[in-house]
Write a protein that holds these residues in place. Structure first.
Motif, PDB file in Angstrom:
ATOM      1  N   ILE A 140      37.940  32.931  45.889  1.00 59.09           N
ATOM      2  CA  ILE A 140      39.047  33.740  46.471  1.00 59.09           C
ATOM      3  C   ILE A 140      39.724  34.135  45.287  1.00 59.09           C
ATOM      4  O   ILE A 140      39.975  33.599  44.367  1.00 59.09           O
ATOM      5  N   SER A 141      40.185  35.556  45.724  1.00 67.79           N
ATOM      6  CA  SER A 141      40.600  36.368  44.631  1.00 67.79           C
ATOM      7  C   SER A 141      41.886  37.475  45.324  1.00 67.79           C
ATOM      8  O   SER A 141      41.754  37.794  46.207  1.00 67.79           O
ATOM      9  N   VAL A 142      42.955  37.190  44.631  1.00 69.77           N
ATOM     10  CA  VAL A 142      44.152  38.061  45.246  1.00 69.77           C
ATOM     11  C   VAL A 142      44.547  38.917  43.888  1.00 69.77           C
ATOM     12  O   VAL A 142      44.856  38.537  42.856  1.00 69.77           O
ATOM     13  N   LYS A 143      44.842  40.198  44.418  1.00 66.76           N
ATOM     14  CA  LYS A 143      45.029  41.384  43.370  1.00 66.76           C
ATOM     15  C   LYS A 143      46.278  41.942  43.623  1.00 66.76           C
ATOM     16  O   LYS A 143      46.315  42.285  44.906  1.00 66.76           O
ATOM     17  N   ASP A 153      38.654  49.320  46.697  1.00 61.95           N
ATOM     18  CA  ASP A 153      39.583  48.178  46.872  1.00 61.95           C
ATOM     19  C   ASP A 153      38.490  46.877  46.493  1.00 61.95           C
ATOM     20  O   ASP A 153      38.834  46.008  45.506  1.00 61.95           O
ATOM     21  N   LEU A 154      37.262  47.046  46.782  1.00 64.29           N
ATOM     22  CA  LEU A 154      36.482  45.959  46.474  1.00 64.29           C
ATOM     23  C   LEU A 154      35.811  46.000  45.065  1.00 64.29           C
ATOM     24  O   LEU A 154      35.503  44.809  44.569  1.00 64.29           O
ATOM     25  N   LEU A 155      36.199  46.894  44.371  1.00 66.16           N
ATOM     26  CA  LEU A 155      35.658  47.123  43.091  1.00 66.16           C
ATOM     27  C   LEU A 155      35.947  46.060  42.195  1.00 66.16           C
ATOM     28  O   LEU A 155      34.907  45.396  41.574  1.00 66.16           O
ATOM     29  N   ASP A 156      37.028  45.760  41.952  1.00 71.33           N
ATOM     30  CA  ASP A 156      37.383  44.731  41.180  1.00 71.33           C
ATOM     31  C   ASP A 156      37.234  43.320  41.242  1.00 71.33           C
ATOM     32  O   ASP A 156      37.220  42.386  40.435  1.00 71.33           O
ATOM     33  N   TYR A 157      36.835  43.193  42.477  1.00 71.74           N
ATOM     34  CA  TYR A 157      36.339  41.620  42.606  1.00 71.74           C
ATOM     35  C   TYR A 157      35.032  41.489  42.302  1.00 71.74           C
ATOM     36  O   TYR A 157      34.750  40.460  42.196  1.00 71.74           O
ATOM     37  N   TYR A 158      34.038  42.529  42.037  1.00 72.83           N
ATOM     38  CA  TYR A 158      32.778  42.419  41.424  1.00 72.83           C
ATOM     39  C   TYR A 158      32.921  42.627  39.977  1.00 72.83           C
ATOM     40  O   TYR A 158      32.085  42.137  39.089  1.00 72.83           O
ATOM     41  N   PHE A 216      48.752  49.655  36.626  1.00 70.79           N
ATOM     42  CA  PHE A 216      48.663  48.140  36.082  1.00 70.79           C
ATOM     43  C   PHE A 216      48.231  47.435  37.012  1.00 70.79           C
ATOM     44  O   PHE A 216      48.316  47.707  38.567  1.00 70.79           O
ATOM     45  N   SER A 217      47.676  46.433  36.859  1.00 70.94           N
ATOM     46  CA  SER A 217      46.986  45.443  37.652  1.00 70.94           C
ATOM     47  C   SER A 217      46.833  44.105  37.180  1.00 70.94           C
ATOM     48  O   SER A 217      46.703  43.928  36.062  1.00 70.94           O
ATOM     49  N   VAL A 218      47.093  43.126  38.218  1.00 70.70           N
ATOM     50  CA  VAL A 218      46.716  41.819  37.812  1.00 70.70           C
ATOM     51  C   VAL A 218      46.274  40.864  39.045  1.00 70.70           C
ATOM     52  O   VAL A 218      46.489  41.310  40.106  1.00 70.70           O
ATOM     53  N   GLN A 219      45.269  40.075  38.648  1.00 71.35           N
ATOM     54  CA  GLN A 219      44.485  39.415  39.655  1.00 71.35           C
ATOM     55  C   GLN A 219      44.063  38.217  39.351  1.00 71.35           C
ATOM     56  O   GLN A 219      44.048  37.630  38.169  1.00 71.35           O
TER      57      GLN A 219
END
Ligand SMILES: [Cu+2]
Length: 687
Positions: A595-598, A49-54, A604-607
């Protein structure tokens, strides 16, 4: 999907994990150590889960990743090669290494921090250690950043793997190409990865072009691995990084060429006693260039009293090369105690030169003036590191570590000696020092989900060559020339850190507080007796030890997954720094929050992300510092993955600075606005 495939596919994805943590120390198994980041296939389950925040996108630079790490801020002088700062510490106060290997930039103006020679695609891990506790690779006061290079894994299948990506950024017409490929057969595995980037000048939020913000670079890393038996392997790394035409809008000069090469050979054995031995060499060449800048000055002519046009051009090449070796071992010497040992040695050679060509319109050209801004020097450091971890109970563990570094500096140039004799110094050709470090950390679990960590430490650090022997180094931030102090004392720090972590399956929180009391803090102090050398400097400052300085930092990280498809990530960082005089330490970032919401469903993904900073009004005017306003910017990004036979296509898009704000960060030199609205598109194929 074989392992190599996975590894390469994931090679661009940074995540947080328990990097470098041996199995036994993983006391609270569900805990995420937010201070450590892994960029690899070795991503631990549950941390995905943390992956995309970085990952800002596949083409993220190492600066994009660093900006999101706990306690990390970036000093910006251009669009490229941002300098890492950890809890208010930077430069020689931080240990920046590549898999334990020492490497030093070759720029006297800090245009090329070691991180600028590494690309995310080269990386397997970034691990950060805070304060005096980061002394495994060298005694230091501010902490350590260690970057591990990507490596292939041997597999039973011998299917080659390739991935190619293309990206475009509208704000700077940035074109990026990246690739990685790998092959493994029997005991052999080979991997190659690289990036090409070309960016033109970018536009800020006012639609103004920022001149000298362009850059171009090529990076390539290759690694060959041979598994000798079940638990040991040999590995050879080669890295080449070449940047050219790099503009630095906040500085009076640009860089025509910055080149780094690195070669390393490693032996690794993973048995009852874990062994790692490494021998390496790296070299950095840095060529500064002001040929594209306006180098015209107006000076009053002594005889006529009229304004005279003066042209001044400077050639400033610098080089640094390091040869080193280390041996590391780790073993449980009884069921409750694990001992780690590291012996290392490196020799660094550095030299930076400056030739000034001055030409007054009304007179004949003056002969060029030559100086060694870093007099040619050899620095040899031998270190011994010892650490013992006691697993006292299921709930409690205690780690004690210590390090000694013995350093010999040999001044090789006559020039350096002559230069300093002007100030009445008679330089010894050789100087040796011993620096030490001792740290105690404990980890205690306070129930099923909560654990607390505390660290108490002391460490010293060696002064950098700039601080010891730097000669008329112009600092564009405060407008002073800096001169080293050959007999400057080592900086020392007392450090305390408390950390509390909550780790539930859908909620993870990490709150930490650090306090460093630095003695003999190194800072440039104005010397009014030395006349300014150039017409554009405010005066001369000498690196000096001031009695003390205090730095306090608090960080909060949070990851919350209310439902499976939605995750929220937040990171907040704050540092306060004060000199013993009560004045602010120059260049300390204000409170910053990301702050980031995904939302992610299948392919499919959007953030949506917000980055906000408070104003910084606590400044030190005598160091040229000015207040900076608060800002808040938004960005949105998304991706879609298509599987077509053996090809995986990854389509990504993003808009950063969505509202096209004109803003700059407190650590951005020259108050130069950051990029305005930027649309990025990327396409990546893996087959
Ligand atoms: Cu430079």
């Amino acid at each position: 999907m074989n392992k190599l495939y996975q590894m390469l596919l994931l090679s661009f994805l940074p995540v947080i994990s328990m990097a470098q943590m041996p199995d036994r120390t993983d006391m609270t198994r569900d805990t995420i150590h937010l201070s450590e980041v892994v960029i690899s296939a070795n991503l631990p389950l549950g941390n995905k889960d943390l992956l995309d925040y970085y990952r800002t996108n596949h083409f993220a630079t190492i600066d994009n990743i660093n900006a999101r790490l706990e306690g990390m801020s970036l000093i910006k002088r251009g669009a490229y090669a941002l300098e890492p700062m950890l809890h208010g510490f930077s430069g020689g106060q931080l240990n920046v290494t590549i898999d334990g290997m020492k490497m030093f930039g070759a720029c006297t103006d800090k245009m090329d921090p070691v991180t600028s020679y590494i690309e995310p695609t080269n990386l397997k891990n970034i691990s950060i250690n805070q304060g005096t506790n980061g002394n495994m690779n060298g005694c230091n006061v501010g902490g350590s950043v260690d970057m591990t290079l990507q490596e292939p894994e041997e597999t039973s299948s011998d299917i080659p793997f390739t991935s190619v990506g293309f990206g475009y950024e509208s704000v700077s017409r940035g074109r990026n190409i990246l690739f990685s490929s790998g092959l493994s057969k029997n005991k052999w595995a080979w991997g190659i990865d690289g990036v090409y980037r070309k960016n033109e000048n970018y536009r800020d939020g006012n639609n103004q072009l920022i001149p000298f913000s362009q850059f171009e670079k090529t990076n390539i890393h290759s690694v060959l691995k041979y598994t000798t038996s079940g638990n040991s392997f040999m590995k050879a790394d080669f890295l080449y990084d070449l940047a050219h035409n790099v503009g630095y809008p906040a500085l009076p000069m640009d860089v025509s060429k910055a080149r780094a090469t690195l070669a390393a050979l490693e032996f690794n054995r993973n048995g009852k006693t874990k062994l790692k031995a490494k021998v390496y060499f790296n070299s950095v060449l840095h060529v500064m260039d002001d040929s594209k800048r306006d180098s015209t000055f107006f000076l009053k002519n002594n005889t006529t009293g009229k304004n005279d046009t003066v042209f001044m051009r400077m050639d400033m090449p610098g080089e640094s090369s390091t040869f080193g070796t280390y041996l590391q071992a780790e073993r449980f010497w009884n069921p409750k105690n694990k001992l780690s040992l590291k012996i290392d040695n490196y020799t660094n050679h550095s030299l930076a030169e400056m030739t000034m060509h001055m030409n007054r319109k009304s007179t004949v050209p003056e002969p060029p003036m030559y100086m060694q801004t870093w007099p040619e020097m050899l620095r040899n450091v031998t270190g011994l590191f010892l650490q013992n971890t006691t697993f006292a109970s299921d709930k409690f563990q205690l780690t004690v570590n210590g390090r000694l570094d013995y350093n010999i500096d040999v001044l090789q140039s006559e020039y350096g000696q002559q230069q300093f004799s002007v100030f009445g110094y008679s330089l010894a050709k050789k100087q040796s020092r011993l620096v030490k470090s001792l740290n105690l950390s404990s980890q205690y679990s306070l129930g099923k989900y909560v654990s607390a960590n505390a660290t108490l430490g002391y460490s010293e650090r060696l002064p950098t060559i700039t601080e010891r022997l730097g000669f008329y180094l112009y600092n564009a931030y405060d407008g002073y020339d800096y001169i080293g102090n050959p007999y400057i004392k080592t900086e020392k720090s007392d450090f305390i850190r408390m950390e509390i972590q909550l780790a539930k399956s859908n909620l993870k929180i990490n709150l930490s507080q650090s306090l460093s009391l630095v003695h003999d803090y190194i800072l440039g102090i104005t010397n009014p007796d030395i006349p300014p050398m150039n017409f554009y400097t405010n005066g001369t400052r000498i690196y000096s030890n001031i009695p003390s300085a205090r730095l306090f930092s608090t960080d909060l990280d949070l990851l919350y997954t209310p439902v499976k498809a939605i995750s929220v990530f937040m990171i907040s960082k704050f540092t306060f720094g004060e000199l013993n005089s009560g004045e602010a330490i120059p260049l300390i970032p204000p409170l910053k929050n990301i702050i980031s919401v995904k939302y992610q469903k299948e392919n499919f993904s959007v953030q949506v992300e917000n980055e906000s900073s408070l104003a910084q009004n606590r400044i030190n005017k005598s160091y040229g510092e000015t207040t900076s306003p608060a800002y808040s910017i938004f960005q949105v990004k998304g991706s879609y993955v298509i599987h077509f036979r053996h090809v995986v296509a990854d389509i990504g898009w993003g808009i950063s600075n969505l509202l096209n704000k004109a803003y700059y960060d407190h650590l951005d030199w020259g108050r130069i606005n950051r990029p305005g609205r930027n649309v990025e598109l990327l396409l990546k194929f893996s087959f």
